[in-house]
Enzyme design. Structure first.
Site, PDB file in Angstrom:
ATOM      1  N   PHE A  11       0.994   4.742   0.592  1.00 30.73           N
ATOM      2  CA  PHE A  11       0.795   6.064   1.973  1.00 30.73           C
ATOM      3  C   PHE A  11       1.380   7.436   1.687  1.00 30.73           C
ATOM      4  O   PHE A  11       2.529   7.349   1.344  1.00 30.73           O
ATOM      5  CB  PHE A  11       1.481   5.837   3.536  1.00 30.73           C
ATOM      6  CG  PHE A  11       0.168   4.358   3.756  1.00 30.73           C
ATOM      7  CD1 PHE A  11      -0.755   4.763   4.584  1.00 30.73           C
ATOM      8  CD2 PHE A  11       0.675   2.993   3.779  1.00 30.73           C
ATOM      9  CE1 PHE A  11      -1.483   3.026   4.872  1.00 30.73           C
ATOM     10  CE2 PHE A  11      -0.200   2.023   4.124  1.00 30.73           C
ATOM     11  CZ  PHE A  11      -1.071   2.858   5.002  1.00 30.73           C
ATOM     12  N   THR A  61       0.886  -1.131   0.018  1.00 32.63           N
ATOM     13  CA  THR A  61       0.186  -0.319  -0.031  1.00 32.63           C
ATOM     14  C   THR A  61       1.391   1.189   0.191  1.00 32.63           C
ATOM     15  O   THR A  61       2.065   1.404   0.907  1.00 32.63           O
ATOM     16  CB  THR A  61      -0.684  -0.297   1.378  1.00 32.63           C
ATOM     17  OG1 THR A  61      -2.120  -0.987   0.877  1.00 32.63           O
ATOM     18  CG2 THR A  61      -1.521   1.587   1.592  1.00 32.63           C
TER      19      THR A  61
END
Length: 258
Positions: free
Chosen positions: A161, A159
């Site tokens: 961020f 992921t």
């Protein structure tokens, strides 16, 4: 996971926690926090569209990003067996990233504001047939057991961020730029934008379309560009891109930490 990301992005962060993405945005807007850390894209489940929309709504800037390996775990109260579990709670992105495991075990998935709150809810629940999908650190925090580790569909599960702020800040080594561009609703409009990238030899590493609020079937586009900040190519692009689009927003130039 946002807490883990924040600890990697800042040396000794003083972290405040909020239940929603918009809550983070409001905290930065109101000066309660200097920066916010939010997930914006996952290698399995795709973009977190709500964060893109909020960036545009609040007119915030990206100042840094991080790519974090995500390992999801099935967390339960001590003594709970897999055969006992009927319902799992987690954030929608985590549920999407573990869809194969959920389906193969015939579990009902219920969306919750975030993974940590899901673990807290299971820990406080009187039910014995519920579980949470969350990080291993949540098990320690809420007194839960890791019943099944690494339940994400892909082991290559990352992921991105982003650190967001009210004002643009560019740090040395910034080589990634994010833009939002609105084009005319006519043939060739997007092509003219892409042609400008090609003419300036700028590598396009992400293109995402989002509906324009209040305009039926019209779209704006988010671009991530691989181009050093301060380079002539990027300067020329920012000086001339409005010639080939209706409007554009510069979200910032930054470095992605791996």
């Amino acid at each position: 996971y946002s807490q883990i990301a924040a600890c990697k992005l800042f040396d000794v962060p003083d972290i405040a926690f909020f239940e929603t993405f918009e809550g983070v945005m409001r905290a930065v807007r109101d000066g309660f926090c200097e920066f916010g850390v939010l997930p914006i894209e996952n290698s399995t489940a795709g973009s977190v569209n709500a964060v893109y929309d909020l960036l545009a709504q609040f007119d915030f800037h990206i100042v840094r990003s991080l790519r974090l390996k995500i390992d999801h775990n099935l967390l339960v109260k001590p003594g709970t067996k897999l055969a006992d579990v009927r319902e799992v709670y987690s954030h929608g992105q985590a549920i999407a990233q573990c869809a194969g495991f959920i389906e193969s075990h015939d579990l009902h998935a219920t969306k919750y504001p975030n993974t940590a709150m899901s673990a807290e809810m299971v820990a406080n629940s009187e039910r014995t047939d519920v579980a949470a999908i969350a990080s291993r650190s949540c098990a320690t925090l809420y007194g839960l057991e890791v019943l099944e580790p690494n339940i994400q569909d892909s082991d290559n599960n990352y992921t991105r961020f982003v650190v967001i702020g009210r004002e643009p800040r560019v740090y040395p080594g910034a080589n990634r730029t994010s833009l939002m561009i609105t084009t005319a609703n006519e043939p060739g409009a997007l092509y003219r934008v892409l042609e400008r990238f090609y003419a300036l030899n700028i590598n396009l590493i992400k293109l995402e379309s989002r509906p324009i609020p209040g305009r039926d079937f019209e779209f704006m586009f988010y671009f991530d560009l691989d181009c050093p900040f301060g380079s002539k190519a990027l300067d020329d692009l920012l000086d001339s891109i409005d010639d080939v689009c209706e409007s554009f927003t510069y979200f910032g130039s930054y470095t992605e930490v791996l």
